[in-house]
Motif scaffolding. Structure first.
Motif, PDB file in Angstrom:
ATOM      1  N   LEU C  61       0.827  -1.211   0.000  1.00 29.26           N
ATOM      2  CA  LEU C  61       0.000   0.000   0.000  1.00 29.26           C
ATOM      3  C   LEU C  61       0.860   1.259   0.000  1.00 29.26           C
ATOM      4  O   LEU C  61       0.721   2.130  -0.866  1.00 29.26           O
ATOM      5  CB  LEU C  61      -0.909   0.008   1.233  1.00 29.26           C
ATOM      6  CG  LEU C  61      -2.070  -0.966   1.214  1.00 29.26           C
ATOM      7  CD1 LEU C  61      -2.853  -0.878   2.519  1.00 29.26           C
ATOM      8  CD2 LEU C  61      -2.993  -0.648   0.041  1.00 29.26           C
ATOM      9  N   THR C  62       1.768   1.370   0.963  1.00 28.89           N
ATOM     10  CA  THR C  62       2.569   2.592   1.053  1.00 28.89           C
ATOM     11  C   THR C  62       3.525   2.691  -0.133  1.00 28.89           C
ATOM     12  O   THR C  62       3.795   3.798  -0.610  1.00 28.89           O
ATOM     13  CB  THR C  62       3.370   2.631   2.364  1.00 28.89           C
ATOM     14  OG1 THR C  62       4.065   1.398   2.515  1.00 28.89           O
ATOM     15  CG2 THR C  62       2.467   2.836   3.547  1.00 28.89           C
ATOM     16  N   GLY C  63       4.009   1.544  -0.624  1.00 30.51           N
ATOM     17  CA  GLY C  63       4.892   1.564  -1.790  1.00 30.51           C
ATOM     18  C   GLY C  63       4.184   2.149  -2.993  1.00 30.51           C
ATOM     19  O   GLY C  63       4.731   3.002  -3.701  1.00 30.51           O
ATOM     20  N   ILE C  64       2.944   1.726  -3.215  1.00 24.96           N
ATOM     21  CA  ILE C  64       2.181   2.265  -4.344  1.00 24.96           C
ATOM     22  C   ILE C  64       1.974   3.765  -4.163  1.00 24.96           C
ATOM     23  O   ILE C  64       2.124   4.553  -5.102  1.00 24.96           O
ATOM     24  CB  ILE C  64       0.824   1.527  -4.462  1.00 24.96           C
ATOM     25  CG1 ILE C  64       1.053   0.092  -4.937  1.00 24.96           C
ATOM     26  CG2 ILE C  64      -0.101   2.269  -5.410  1.00 24.96           C
ATOM     27  CD1 ILE C  64      -0.158  -0.798  -4.820  1.00 24.96           C
ATOM     28  N   LEU C  65       1.685   4.179  -2.929  1.00 22.32           N
ATOM     29  CA  LEU C  65       1.483   5.610  -2.682  1.00 22.32           C
ATOM     30  C   LEU C  65       2.765   6.407  -2.946  1.00 22.32           C
ATOM     31  O   LEU C  65       2.732   7.473  -3.557  1.00 22.32           O
ATOM     32  CB  LEU C  65       1.020   5.836  -1.239  1.00 22.32           C
ATOM     33  CG  LEU C  65      -0.395   5.366  -0.942  1.00 22.32           C
ATOM     34  CD1 LEU C  65      -0.703   5.521   0.530  1.00 22.32           C
ATOM     35  CD2 LEU C  65      -1.399   6.154  -1.767  1.00 22.32           C
TER      36      LEU C  65
END
Lengths: 211, 167, 261
Positions: C61-65
């Motif tokens: 999730l945070t990687g995509i963000l």
């Protein structure tokens, strides 16, 4: 659920499967692998280098002090992916020029400058014999440790070059005197020209790999 | 006898029968643990608590100790001291014990590779029918030794990092 | 009135659930997943696996963000990370979660593996799940290594230099390994592109389906494995075997036999 139906595989079916497999296998494996390995093939097999064979000016020999090495930052222009000058010429879109920044340690052999240095100042013409004498007494070394590539530093108290990662030790000539490194510091190919300046090119007495 | 066996064969999916009725044999002893609960809500709740605790910890830490960003990369810097992340400390420390061309490959590549291969092979190396760590001392001792080597090297690396005079 | 609304809502909900069940079978599948009996003893130990999963989901999730702002080029990478940390709303939190959950992930994976090892949970029939787990472990290590370079700061850069140099000591293929990793013969723009591709696309694409396999194998064989969940049953087995041994040696009275039946 319906019963499973297992039809026999005919000779032509088998042939079809083989053709499909060959097409898929060839197009989906070889090109992707070669694509990813492009730089490896170009450098290792074709012997190309990303670094342009330029001669970069370091400093005047008169500025190299006695008893300790001096560090310089030398930038060699490189062509790599989007920094490739051939490609930028084609597209007409110029990107930032990419360089590889090398840390360079320069010192006199055993810290002792040769006697001929005494008469040479900046702006003086240096003779062929003097150049030969100076060249024999000069060390031009890359700053990355021959062990795992950490930058080595000069420790004045013990007069040694120390690698902070695993404690590799080199003397002022860059020769390995202790710790885990397998060899001496990497030395550049250099030349001293008539104007008394040291010039280096991106060529070593071994392959340091990263710089 | 056969009646009871069929019950046991249904295993975990069967509604919990009174345990006294089941005859426990070598074969079925591991079919069903002593006491079970439904995955939901028992296990889900516990998982949720741990996940929430981790998320809170991440959130708090991101502000108390923000994710580091050092100066921009510079290959020519000679005063910088490279340090690996904490989980590579032990590996980096192990490399110190393998000096010279003849040994570096062993410390850096060959020994880790052999270790990984052995790690893959663990289920086939330890074929004893026992599960309890007490009943397979070799595996347990090996495991503890590996953990000890990792932790000791980690401590060595940390002490080395602390003692190094920052330039 | 309220009663009627409530009844209608329940009715609609039921219809919807029935429709979904008929078309996909999702409801009965959920039931099967949610109400499977699991061991009560050691339930807290088994949260290690789910914590690993949770942390990896956080990474995704945070990687995509982070990709909304991160630019994988040598002249922009550091600046874009700096922007995330100082300009983007909650940038510090998003990158902080990515950073800290990665650190926790390494620790939790270690504990999860230790738990599996010491409870003998890798034994038949769960050998393949151990193998898949080791592959996942290696993938996470490589992800940690490649992710460190992406911020293109001194810390990550020099750690990668050391890592690449380590690769150069691979017997016979050292030079090839290095040239493959750095995409040329010096560290430069190609190196960052490669590490970016590996960290953001290649490894997650391998990781995600393998996590699926890991979970499938877990459900197939159950999450059991530790002997201590079976202590009572093992004790009963021992007791019975002891009695049988006794019986075989000395014989038993009729009434004793009857009582046991």
């Amino acid at each position: 659920m319906a019963e499973l139906q297992k039809d026999p595989i005919t000779r032509s079916d088998f042939l079809g499967l083989g053709v499909i497999g060959a097409v898929m296998g060839t197009i989906l494996t070889i090109p992707p692998v070669a694509f990813v390995l492009t730089p490896l093939i170009k450098t290792e097999v074709e012997g190309e280098s990303d670094v342009l064979r330029t001669w970069e000016r370091v400093d005047h020999v008169a500025n190299i002090p006695e008893g300790e090495p001096v560090s310089y930052v030398i930038e060699f222009p490189i062509r790599q992916t989007y920094g490739d000058d051939r490609i930028q010429e084609e597209s007409g879109v110029s990107q930032q020029e990419f360089t590889v920044r090398n840390g360079v340690w320069v010192s006199w052999r055993d810290g002792q400058p040769p006697e001929v240095l005494g008469g040479i100042g900046e702006g003086d013409e240096v003779s062929r014999d003097q150049i030969e004498e100076l060249t024999q007494h000069l060390n031009v070394m890359n700053s990355t440790c021959a062990h795992l590539g950490c930058p080595v530093r000069w420790v004045a108290e013990v007069e040694e070059l120390l690698c902070p990662c695993h404690g590799g030790l080199y003397d002022i000539n860059g020769e390995h005197i202790g710790g885990p490194p397998p060899r001496d510091l990497y030395r550049y190919t250099f030349e001293i020209r008539e104007d008394g300046f040291i010039y280096i090119t991106h060529e070593f007495d071994g392959d340091p790999y990263i710089v | 006898m056969t009646e009871v066996h069929r019950d046991a064969d249904q295993g975990r999916a069967a509604p919990a029968k009174p345990v006294e009725e089941e005859v426990i044999t070598e074969e079925n002893v591991f079919d069903r643990p002593d006491e079970t609960m439904a995955f939901f809500p028992g296990q889900v709740l516990r998982d949720g608590y741990v996940a929430a605790a981790l998320l809170i910890a991440c959130t708090v830490l991101s502000y108390v100790f923000p994710a580091p960003l050092a100066e921009p990369a510079d290959l020519a810097e000679t005063q910088y001291v490279p340090r690996p992340e904490w989980f590579f400390f032990f590996y980096e420390q192990i490399l110190m014990f393998f000096p010279g061309y003849a040994l570096i490959s062993f410390g850096a590549v060959i020994i880790p590779t052999v270790f990984v291969v052995l790690l893959f092979a663990v289920p086939w190396l330890d074929r004893s029918p026992h599960y309890s760590p007490m009943k397979r001392p070799f595996a347990t001792v090996t495991g503890l030794l590996v953990i000890m080597v990792v932790v000791l090297n980690m401590l060595l690396a940390i002490s080395r990092v602390i003692n190094f005079p920052q330039g | 009135m309220i009663g009627r609304v409530k009844a209608q809502t329940v009715e609609t909900g039921k219809l919807l659930a029935d429709w979904i069940e008929d078309r996909t079978g999702a409801v009965s599948m959920m039931e099967k997943f949610l109400y499977e009996p699991v061991p009560k003893r050691g339930a807290w130990l088994y949260t290690l696996g789910s914590a690993t999963l949770f942390l990896i989901v956080l990474q995704f999730l945070t990687g995509i963000l982070l990709l909304f702002y991160y630019v994988p080029t040598v002249d922009h990478a550091w600046n874009s990370v700096y922007y995330i940390m100082n300009e983007a709303y909650f940038g510090q939190l998003i990158r902080g979660i990515h950073y800290w959950s990665a650190n926790f992930l390494m620790a939790v994976i270690g504990l999860h593996m230790a738990r599996t090892f010491f409870s003998g949970a890798y034994k038949a029939p769960r050998e393949l799940n151990w193998v898949v787990g080791v592959v996942l472990f290696l993938l996470v290590i490589v992800l940690a290594f490649t992710g460190y370079l992406l911020r293109w700061d001194q810390d990550g850069f020099w750690a990668s230099v050391v890592g690449i140099k380590i690769g150069s000591y691979s017997p016979f293929i050292g030079g090839y390994v290095v040239n493959f990793l750095i995409g040329g013969d010096v560290i430069g723009p190609a190196t960052l592109s490669r590490f970016f591709a590996i960290h953001v696309w290649l490894l997650p694409a391998i990781l995600a389906p393998l996590i699926g396999v890991h979970l499938y194998l877990l459900r197939r064989h159950g999450e059991f494995g530790s002997e201590f969940e079976y202590t009572e049953r093992l004790a009963k087995l021992k007791e019975r075997q002891r009695l049988e041994e006794y019986e075989r040696r000395y014989g038993l009275g009729e009434e004793e036999e009857e009582r046991r039946e």
